[in-house]
Design an enzyme around this catalytic site. Structure first.
Site, PDB file in Angstrom:
ATOM      1  N   LYS A 155     105.012  39.218  20.149  1.00  0.00           N
ATOM      2  CA  LYS A 155     104.725  38.449  21.939  1.00  0.00           C
ATOM      3  C   LYS A 155     104.866  37.653  21.828  1.00  0.00           C
ATOM      4  CE  LYS A 155     101.067  41.563  21.789  1.00  0.00           C
ATOM      5  NZ  LYS A 155     100.847  42.475  23.440  1.00  0.00           N
ATOM      6  N   ASP A 179     107.367  41.278  24.393  1.00  0.00           N
ATOM      7  CA  ASP A 179     106.285  41.106  25.841  1.00  0.00           C
ATOM      8  C   ASP A 179     105.370  40.166  25.779  1.00  0.00           C
ATOM      9  OD1 ASP A 179     104.253  41.753  27.040  1.00  0.00           O
ATOM     10  OD2 ASP A 179     103.330  43.379  25.412  1.00  0.00           O
ATOM     11  N   GLU A 205     109.154  43.961  27.989  1.00  0.00           N
ATOM     12  CA  GLU A 205     107.510  44.226  28.472  1.00  0.00           C
ATOM     13  C   GLU A 205     107.000  43.003  29.577  1.00  0.00           C
ATOM     14  OE1 GLU A 205     104.784  46.501  25.364  1.00  0.00           O
ATOM     15  OE2 GLU A 205     103.880  46.153  26.988  1.00  0.00           O
ATOM     16  N   ASP A 230     103.684  46.980  32.057  1.00  0.00           N
ATOM     17  CA  ASP A 230     102.004  47.335  31.393  1.00  0.00           C
ATOM     18  C   ASP A 230     101.087  46.690  31.962  1.00  0.00           C
ATOM     19  OD1 ASP A 230     100.496  47.238  29.906  1.00  0.00           O
ATOM     20  OD2 ASP A 230     100.592  46.236  28.636  1.00  0.00           O
ATOM     21  N   LYS A 252      98.692  53.098  28.676  1.00  0.00           N
ATOM     22  CA  LYS A 252      97.070  53.153  27.839  1.00  0.00           C
ATOM     23  C   LYS A 252      95.888  53.876  27.841  1.00  0.00           C
ATOM     24  CE  LYS A 252      98.651  48.463  26.211  1.00  0.00           C
ATOM     25  NZ  LYS A 252      99.017  47.175  27.085  1.00  0.00           N
TER      26      LYS A 252
HETATM   27 MG    MG Z   1     101.995  45.112  26.790  1.00  0.00          MG
END
Ligand code: MG
Length: 341
Positions: A155, A179, A205, A230, A252
């Site tokens: 992240k 991401d 991402e 995303d 997701k």
């Molecule tokens: Mg993501």
């Protein structure tokens, strides 16, 4: 069919920080769906970013329950009905009932959900393990500790993104994915990704804001690292818009509303030659296993929810050096942890 719902609090092992905030506990909802002698179960992991919380899930469920009918094998009719009740939004509430329906259908037929869908359980991918935002030193330490997982998702979206990735690359030979959770402008993204590229990044991402579709295209045209959408790609309607702007999409269940919509997104993505990733929120082994049943269809998995929480109440999908191992029990194949060996 009768619906039950109860709170499911999941405490994170360590505070989970991403570019837009930090999370200590996931306030999820456990859903049961009973038809005759058989009960299917599902989980909602509502995300404030997508306009949901536990209270909205609990408020939405009666509206979805009203159209269930008596035959749990009519999954197409029922989930199509969910979309009529709440076309966009309430995705986590829909996902919980959608996966409970597939669980019920599989249990009724005595087969696992992957088999109901015609999928080969040997073709599951290896999941990434997520390293949340912290100091570069702390993130590098977590990367070393995650040696059981050959793919790490880092992240970023901080003033120290280059230092973070450099420190982690120095600490591990793992495959690295990054991401940004929409943290950068397109210009910042191009500069930063080009500086990250020498550290051997598999993909980045969501570099830019969810609504910045032209930013996604600009970034993709100016970096050599593949780009995955995303936050910009939430429901089936979004997928075609991603063609030519990104290299792939992250699906997701809690964004799209369940397995049926995820299947639609996968098919649409393939028709547009997009790569497909399956991701998650902070979720227990219940809803992660539901997503894992679809994973033989995808290129990349980020289904590490159970690895990030304490006291996972369920036993379902397992990990073999990160490779997803699907349970072969009927339905989702998830059981309460105290009942498993
Ligand atoms: Mg993501």
């Amino acid at each position: 069919m009768d619906v039950g719902a109860e709170a499911l609090d999941l405490k994170l092992r360590t505070p989970f920080r991403i570019s837009r905030g930090v999370q200590l506990v996931a306030e999820n909802v456990l859903v049961s769906l009973t038809s005759g002698e058989i009960t299917g179960t599902g989980e909602a992991a509502p995300s404030g970013f997508y306009g949901e919380k536990r209270a909205t899930v609990l408020a939405a469920l009666p509206f979805l329950e009203a159209i269930l009918g008596d035959d749990p094998l009519l999954t197409e009719d029922i989930t199509e009905g969910f979309e009529r009740v709440f076309h966009h939004g309430n995705a986590a509430a829909k996902a919980a009932l959608d996966m409970a329906l597939y669980d019920l259908a599989g249990k009724r037929l005595g087969i696992p959900v992957y088999r109901l869908l015609g999928l080969n359980p040997e073709r599951t991918p290896v999941t990434s393990f997520t390293i949340a935002i912290d100091s570069p030193e702390a993130m590098a330490r977590k990367a070393r500790e995650a040696r059981d997982y050959p793919i790490l998702k880092i992240k970023v979206g901080t003033p120290q993104d280059i230092e973070i990735v450099r420190a982690i690359r120095d600490a591990t030979d793992a495959t690295l994915r990054v991401d940004a959770n929409a943290a950068w402008t397109a210009k910042e993204a191009i500069t930063t990704i080009n500086k990250l590229a020498p550290y051997d990044i598999e993909f980045v991402e969501q570099p830019v804001a969810a609504g910045d579709l032209e930013g996604l295209r600009l970034v993709r045209e100016n970096v050599a690292v593949p780009i995955i959408a995303d936050e910009s790609c939430v429901v089936p309607d979004d997928v075609a818009k991603m063609a030519g702007r990104v290299d792939g999409i992250n699906i997701k269940l809690m964004k799209c509303g369940g397995l049926r919509n995820a299947l639609k997104m996968i098919a649409t993505a393939r028709a547009h030659h997009l790569k497909v990733m399956l991701g998650c929120m902070i979720e227990s082994s219940l809803s992660i296993t539901a997503a894992a049943h679809l994973s033989p269809l995808v290129d990349y998995a980020d289904l590490d929810g159970p690895l990030l929480i304490q006291d996972d109440p369920f036993d379902g999908v397992r990990y073999d050096s990160g490779k997803l191992v699907l349970p072969d029990r009927p339905g989702l194949g998830v059981v309460p942890r105290e009942m498993s060996l």
